[in-house]
Design an enzyme around this catalytic site. Structure first.
Site, PDB file in Angstrom:
ATOM      1  N   SER A 125       0.736  -1.171   0.044  1.00 66.34           N
ATOM      2  CA  SER A 125      -0.118   0.066  -0.067  1.00 66.34           C
ATOM      3  C   SER A 125       0.866   1.248   0.087  1.00 66.34           C
ATOM      4  O   SER A 125       2.186   1.380   0.393  1.00 66.34           O
ATOM      5  CB  SER A 125      -0.983   0.187   1.323  1.00 66.34           C
ATOM      6  OG  SER A 125      -1.651   1.334   1.424  1.00 66.34           O
ATOM      7  N   TYR A 150      -2.414  -0.939  10.891  1.00 63.80           N
ATOM      8  CA  TYR A 150      -2.726  -1.625   9.362  1.00 63.80           C
ATOM      9  C   TYR A 150      -1.507  -1.185   8.489  1.00 63.80           C
ATOM     10  O   TYR A 150      -0.953  -1.780   7.898  1.00 63.80           O
ATOM     11  CB  TYR A 150      -3.998  -0.906   8.704  1.00 63.80           C
ATOM     12  CG  TYR A 150      -3.862  -1.039   7.488  1.00 63.80           C
ATOM     13  CD1 TYR A 150      -4.074  -2.557   6.704  1.00 63.80           C
ATOM     14  CD2 TYR A 150      -3.785   0.057   6.603  1.00 63.80           C
ATOM     15  CE1 TYR A 150      -4.174  -2.507   5.443  1.00 63.80           C
ATOM     16  CE2 TYR A 150      -3.844  -0.208   5.094  1.00 63.80           C
ATOM     17  CZ  TYR A 150      -4.035  -1.562   4.413  1.00 63.80           C
ATOM     18  OH  TYR A 150      -4.066  -1.454   2.852  1.00 63.80           O
ATOM     19  N   LYS A 154       1.804  -3.238   6.696  1.00 64.33           N
ATOM     20  CA  LYS A 154       2.350  -3.287   5.267  1.00 64.33           C
ATOM     21  C   LYS A 154       3.825  -3.036   5.193  1.00 64.33           C
ATOM     22  O   LYS A 154       4.517  -3.502   4.437  1.00 64.33           O
ATOM     23  CB  LYS A 154       1.624  -2.336   4.487  1.00 64.33           C
ATOM     24  CG  LYS A 154       0.242  -2.595   4.197  1.00 64.33           C
ATOM     25  CD  LYS A 154      -0.164  -3.976   3.579  1.00 64.33           C
ATOM     26  CE  LYS A 154      -1.590  -4.198   3.158  1.00 64.33           C
ATOM     27  NZ  LYS A 154      -1.760  -5.602   2.903  1.00 64.33           N
TER      28      LYS A 154
END
Length: 339
Positions: A125, A150, A154
Site C-alpha cells: 500500500s 494497518y 504493510k
C-alpha cells in the site's frame, strides 16, 4: 500454471482471479470469508466460464497452511491479499491486525521457502509513504513511520519478504504498493462489497446516491490543495488487477534483475474529494447530498503516484479513467441493490 490467490474473494482479489483465468492460469482461491461474500465466487465463474478451485481456510492456522501446500505441490506462484484492511479498526484492535496480517504472511512464506522455485506477489500500500515530502511519489521516497497498525503491517510485511528473499535465492517476490482502487468489473458481476460502514470514498458516494446513506461526509475543506479537500490517486480496480498479472509473468519468465522489488501502482494523477464527487455527478446524472465536516485524524493531505518504474520495468500502465471507474462503481451499486 497453478496460482494461489489468498483473499481471492475480496474486492481486489476477485478481479485478479478473473484476469488470471482469462490469461489461462489455473487458480486456487483461499479465503476465510471474514470480509467476503461467497456469491463473488459465482460472479467469477460467470465472467470467465471457468470455476476456480476454492478452499475455505483461515491462514492463521499454521497446520492448515502446511496441509494445503502438501496437497498442492505444483503451485507456481502465490498472490497474497489475505489481510485485514480497516485503518480505524487496526487502531482499536492492533493485535488482531498483527496476527492476521503478519502471521499469515510468515506461514505462507515458510511453505514457499521449501520449494525449488517460488514466486510471490504481495499486496502492499501507498500508506508506507505516509505524507510524502514530494509529489508525485516515487519508489525512492522514504518509508515514514506508520500512521496506524494497518500501515505498519504493510511496512513490516515488505521487510519480512525482503529479508526472506535475501537468504532464499529460489524465492522471487514483488510488492505492489497500491494507491486507491475503485470501480468494478464491466459485467457488474463482481465489485466492491464492504461489510458494514464503508471505509473508502467511492462506496460511500454510491450508497449516498442510492439513498442508503442520507448524506456524504467530506472530511475537511481546509487542506492546502486547490479546492481545500484531500487529494488521492484513484485507480480502476481492473487496471490494478492487470498489474498483478504482468508482475507475475515477469517473475515466471525470470525477467527481473533481482529476486525482490517493489512498484507503485496508481494512475499518476491526483484527484481531490470534490473532484471525485463532481465527476460522479457528471457521469451518472445523480446529485449527491454532501456536507463538509471536520478532518479525520491520520488523513494525509495528498498522495499520488509516480508510475515511471512500473511502466519501464513491468511494461504496465493504466488504461481506464476516473470517469470509467465511477461509472462502473455506480453500475455495480445499482446491480447489487436493485436500484
Amino acid at each position: 500454471m497453478k496460482i494461489v490467490v489468498t483473499g481471492g474473494l475480496g474486492f481486489i482479489g476477485s478481479h485478479v482471479v478473473v484476469e488470471l483465468q482469462q490469461k489461462g492460469f489455473e487458480v486456487v482461491i483461499i479465503d476465510n470469508l471474514s470480509n467476503a461474500d461467497k456469491n463473488v465466487f459465482n460472479g467469477i465463474s460467470e465472467i470467465t466460464g471457468i470455476t476456480p478451485l476454492f478452499e475455505e481456510m483461515d491462514l492463521r492456522d499454521k497446520a492448515s497452511v502446511i496441509d494445503f501446500f502438501s496437497r498442492h505441490t505444483d503451485v507456481d506462484g502465490v498472490i497474497h491479499f489475505a489481510a485485514s484492511k480497516a485503518v480505524g479498526e487496526s487502531v482499536e484492535n492492533p493485535l488482531l491486525y498483527y496476527e492476521n496480517n503478519l502471521n499469515t504472511l510468515v506461514y505462507v512464506l515458510q511453505e514457499l521457502q521449501k520449494k525449488d522455485t517460488a514466486n510471490f506477489i504481495f499486496s502492499s500500500s501507498c500508506t508506507v509513504y505516509g505524507q510524502a515530502d514530494q509529489m508525485p511519489i516515487t519508489e525512492n521516497a522514504p518509508v515514514k513511520p506508520a500512521e496506524s497498525p494497518y500501515g505498519n503491517t504493510k511496512q513490516i510485511g515488505e521487510e519480512i519478504i525482503q529479508d526472506v528473499c535475501r537468504v532464499t535465492p529460489n524465492l522471487n517476490a514483488i510488492a505492489l504498493r497500491y494507491f486507491n482502487p475503485i470501480g468494478s468489473h464491466e459485467s457488474s458481476l463482481i465489485g466492491e462489497l464492504p461489510i458494514g460502514t464503508p471505509q473508502n470514498l467511492v462506496p460511500l458516494i454510491t450508497q449516498t446516491a442510492t439513498g442508503q446513506r442520507e448524506q456524504l461526509s467530506v472530511y475537511g475543506d481546509d487542506y492546502p490543495t486547490p479546492d481545500g479537500t484531500a487529494i488521492r490517486d484513484y485507480i480502476h480496480v481492473v487496471d490494478l488487477a492487470k498489474a498483478h498479472v504482468v508482475a507475475l509473468q515477469k517473475l515466471l519468465k525470470r525477467e527481473m534483475s533481482s529476486n525482490y522489488d517493489f512498484f507503485n501502482i496508481g494512475t499518476g494523477k491526483g484527484s481531490s474529494v470534490l473532484e471525485v464527487v463532481n465527476a460522479f455527478e457528471k457521469v451518472t446524472g445523480e446529485k449527491l447530498n454532501y456536507k463538509i465536516v471536520a478532518r479525520r485524524p491520520g488523513d494525509v493531505v495528498e498522495a499520488y503516484a509516480n508510475t515511471t518504474k512500473a511502466k519501464e520495468v513491468l511494461g504496465w500502465q493504466t488504461e481506464l479513467t476516473l470517469e470509467d471507474a465511477l461509472a462502473s462503481a455506480w453500475k455495480w451499486e445499482q446491480n447489487i441493490r436493485g436500484y
